[in-house]
Design an enzyme around this catalytic site. Structure first.
Site, mmCIF file in Angstrom:
data_model
loop_
_atom_site.group_PDB
_atom_site.id
_atom_site.type_symbol
_atom_site.label_atom_id
_atom_site.label_comp_id
_atom_site.label_asym_id
_atom_site.label_seq_id
_atom_site.Cartn_x
_atom_site.Cartn_y
_atom_site.Cartn_z
ATOM 1 N N GLU A 164 -20.462 -5.530 6.646
ATOM 2 C CA GLU A 164 -21.091 -4.971 7.859
ATOM 3 C C GLU A 164 -22.522 -5.456 8.072
ATOM 4 O O GLU A 164 -23.013 -5.505 9.193
ATOM 5 C CB GLU A 164 -21.053 -3.435 7.846
ATOM 6 C CG GLU A 164 -21.758 -2.765 6.688
ATOM 7 C CD GLU A 164 -20.871 -2.614 5.451
ATOM 8 O OE1 GLU A 164 -19.806 -3.270 5.397
ATOM 9 O OE2 GLU A 164 -21.245 -1.850 4.542
ATOM 10 N N GLY A 220 -36.454 2.494 17.285
ATOM 11 C CA GLY A 220 -35.935 1.224 16.769
ATOM 12 C C GLY A 220 -35.252 0.419 17.865
ATOM 13 O O GLY A 220 -35.374 -0.801 17.911
ATOM 14 N N CYS A 271 -16.782 -2.024 -0.982
ATOM 15 C CA CYS A 271 -17.520 -1.716 -2.202
ATOM 16 C C CYS A 271 -16.832 -0.595 -2.995
ATOM 17 O O CYS A 271 -15.855 -0.852 -3.684
ATOM 18 C CB CYS A 271 -18.970 -1.400 -1.848
ATOM 19 S SG CYS A 271 -20.098 -1.721 -3.199
ATOM 20 N N GLU A 298 -48.806 11.341 6.964
ATOM 21 C CA GLU A 298 -48.500 10.069 6.301
ATOM 22 C C GLU A 298 -48.804 8.858 7.166
ATOM 23 O O GLU A 298 -49.126 7.790 6.663
ATOM 24 C CB GLU A 298 -47.021 9.998 5.900
ATOM 25 C CG GLU A 298 -46.645 10.808 4.701
ATOM 26 C CD GLU A 298 -46.141 12.194 5.095
ATOM 27 O OE1 GLU A 298 -46.434 12.625 6.237
ATOM 28 O OE2 GLU A 298 -45.492 12.832 4.259
ATOM 29 N N HIS A 322 -20.679 -6.098 1.197
ATOM 30 C CA HIS A 322 -20.839 -5.290 2.418
ATOM 31 C C HIS A 322 -20.817 -6.195 3.643
ATOM 32 O O HIS A 322 -21.868 -6.621 4.122
ATOM 33 C CB HIS A 322 -22.146 -4.503 2.371
ATOM 34 C CG HIS A 322 -22.128 -3.359 1.420
ATOM 35 N ND1 HIS A 322 -21.678 -2.110 1.770
ATOM 36 C CD2 HIS A 322 -22.463 -3.285 0.121
ATOM 37 C CE1 HIS A 322 -21.755 -1.303 0.733
ATOM 38 N NE2 HIS A 322 -22.229 -1.986 -0.287
HETATM 39 N N1 GLN Z 1 -20.663 3.147 -6.709
HETATM 40 C C1 GLN Z 1 -20.150 1.816 -6.747
HETATM 41 C C2 GLN Z 1 -20.992 0.903 -7.617
HETATM 42 O O1 GLN Z 1 -22.079 1.255 -7.966
HETATM 43 C C3 GLN Z 1 -20.024 1.259 -5.345
HETATM 44 C C4 GLN Z 1 -21.326 1.059 -4.645
HETATM 45 C C5 GLN Z 1 -21.183 0.974 -3.165
HETATM 46 O O2 GLN Z 1 -20.158 1.339 -2.610
HETATM 47 N N2 GLN Z 1 -22.231 0.546 -2.479
HETATM 48 O O3 GLN Z 1 -20.587 -0.194 -7.957
#
Ligand code: GLN
Length: 531
Positions: free
Chosen positions: A508, A17, A382, A149, A506
């Site tokens: 990141e 990559g 999250c 594969e 997220h």
């Molecule tokens: N498990 C949590 C949800 O489904 C957080 C998901 C995550 O951290 N990507 O909302």
């Protein structure tokens, strides 16, 4: 339209990559429109259902694709969004072929790997190159030559490679390994010889070898490889260990890959690229130096067995640190081993990345609580956002059974739950994915970082329970951003802490070298004592 096909030999994890991304970067620096495709020969439809400890992180694209983590490398190197159509899997290709057969579109033909499956692969690749008006498309084939594969994909690439006009339309780069048994020992060529033999058996003669090695490739190793593989010695490229992966474009450039590729492609008349090179060099320079200021970050999660599980989080921390002139050390802490009273004394900042399920969640809640009480900078992503809200309800409001519905579906105090219209499809295929607009409340930390609004990528199922918000807010927690007209909470913060923030999205996936994401930058800054 030209193609560069990147294949891999000897073993996985060699950095195919990075070679694909670096080659694409060089072409971009030369002023060309370029993008990348990742082919994943596995039978999963996408990476969404794969365990991050076995396969690495699931990378989420703007358009909501759950993709292979190499897509993140492409975005970070090219500073360009890559759509989910650029991650092609066996399941997607076979689904299209089977659907076409059921529709009667093959007019009675016996449907076969060659030509029907290979045609579908070629169609997908060509559609991207032409649809996006690219000059060059770099296609990385996952897996290792010799895997069952990958065969249909390699056959399709072979056909594309021989189908062009007189000047080469496609070049093949094969990534291999030259191991040395001792530190200064001889660089072994046999694994590469075997791997190229396997590739030629399939009908592909590589134009370039990108050889992973610890120390730079010795001339005699290069010549030996050239003799056995039919690749010109100057096209056997050393990919030795570097301080940072962002050194690899320059490493390849110095060995003449660009001149060689342009000659083979018959391309001329390039615009001056020195300005783009200067900007790139300025961006990557701080990644290779040690800074005197340091931030020690604990990353607390349950997928700690493989560092690739949180690869974009690692990168985002490093982008922020490079921008601030800080060195960052990242300790992976297993949330299952966190004790009743977590000791955070060795750390300047705590980051809780995304996660799913019950295992290790109590440890995360204890860490979120301890960070808040001891005012250690905290960034929760999250799951780390949701569990910070749970920790607040338990610790600051004194509601011992406060929880998320993901862990305690029957708790009377669900701080995090499914929205009412989500109830019927609680598992599988019900994740909220991709970029969504977020409205930010002025006068908050989020307001300072994001202004009035921002768009960020998501991958989650559960949401903050709005009926618990008045109680949480009266205790001193601030919800400083939301989406969907206030239906979903997106950011929480605790104003009396130096830096305590949780984000439902997220960040990141939006961080790039030279363009750190705002929340990561503020977190690393706070951890380094700069805020
Ligand atoms: N498990 C949590 C949800 O489904 C957080 C998901 C995550 O951290 N990507 O909302």
């Amino acid at each position: 339209m030209k193609y560069i096909f990147v294949t891999g030999g000897v073993m996985s994890g060699l950095g195919k990559g990075v070679v694909a991304s670096s080659t694409a970067k060089l072409l971009q620096l030369a002023g060309l429109e370029v993008s990348c495709i990742k082919i994943d020969p596995y039978l999963n439809y996408d990476a969404g259902t794969m365990n991050p400890v076995a396969h690495g992180e699931v990378f989420v694209t703007e358009d909501g694709g759950e993709c292979d983590m190499d897509m993140g490398n492409y975005e970070r190197f090219l500073n360009r969004n890559i759509p989910k159509s650029h991650n092609v899997t066996t399941a997607q290709v076979f689904s299209s072929v089977i659907e076409a057969e059921r529709d009667g579109r093959y007019l009675g033909a016996c449907v076969q790997i060659i030509p029907h499956v290979t045609d579908e692969i070629k169609r997908r690749i060509a559609a991207i190159g032409e649809g996006e008006s690219l000059d060059v498309l770099v296609v990385e084939c996952g897996g290792t030559v010799g895997d069952i594969e990958s065969l249909p994909f390699l056959e399709a690439l072979r056909q594309m490679g021989v189908a062009g006009p007189p000047e080469d339309r496609a070049l093949f780069v094969h990534v291999t390994l030259a191991p040395s048994l001792e530190v200064v020992g001889e660089q072994k060529t046999k694994p590469t010889q075997h791997s190229v033999q396997e590739l030629r058996r399939i009908g592909i003669q590589p134009d370039y070898l990108a050889v992973r090695c610890t120390a730079p490739l010795l001339d005699k190793t290069r010549e030996k490889l050239a003799m056995f593989t039919g690749v010109r010695a100057q096209d056997v490229l050393s990919c030795h260990d570097a301080e940072s992966i962002f050194e690899v474009p320059r490493m390849l450039y110095k060995q003449g890959i660009m001149d060689s590729m342009f000659r083979k492609f018959g391309m001329v008349g390039l615009v001056d690229s020195s300005e783009r090179w200067d900007a790139w060099n300025d961006t990557v320079r701080p990644f290779a130096v040690r800074h005197s200021r340091e931030a020690r970050i604990a990353m607390v999660g349950k997928y700690v067995a493989l560092t690739d599980s949180y690869v974009s989080v690692n990168h985002a921390l490093r982008h922020a640190a490079a921008d601030l002139g800080v060195s960052v050390s990242i300790d992976l802490v297993d949330s299952e081993t966190v004790g009743e009273d977590p000791d955070l004394s060795g750390y300047d900042g705590i980051l809780v990345p995304g996660g799913f399920g019950t295992r290790g969640a109590e440890g995360i809640i204890r860490v979120a609580e301890a960070s808040r009480k001891r005012d250690v900078p905290y960034l929760g992503i999250c799951f780390g956002f949701q569990l910070a809200a749970v920790a607040f309800a338990r610790g600051a409001l004194g509601i011992p059974d406060a929880d998320t519905a993901e862990i305690s579906p029957d708790s009377a105090h669900q701080v995090v739950h499914l929205l009412p219209d989500q109830d019927d499809h609680a598992t599988g295929g019900s994740l909220r994915l991709g970029a969504h607009n977020i409205a930010v409340r002025p006068g908050t930390m989020a307001g300072r970082l994001y202004g009035r609004g921002v768009s960020r990528r998501h991958r989650h199922r559960y949401e903050i329970n709005r009926s618990m918000m008045p109680e949480l807010e009266s205790g001193g927690l601030v919800f400083s951003a939301d989406s969907d007209g206030g239906r979903r909470m997106e950011i929480l913060e605790v104003p009396r802490c130096r830096f305590y923030m949780g984000v439902q999205f997220h960040p990141e996936f939006s961080s790039r070298p030279g363009f750190p994401e705002a929340s990561y930058r503020a977190f690393v800054g706070a951890a380094a004592g700069m805020a």
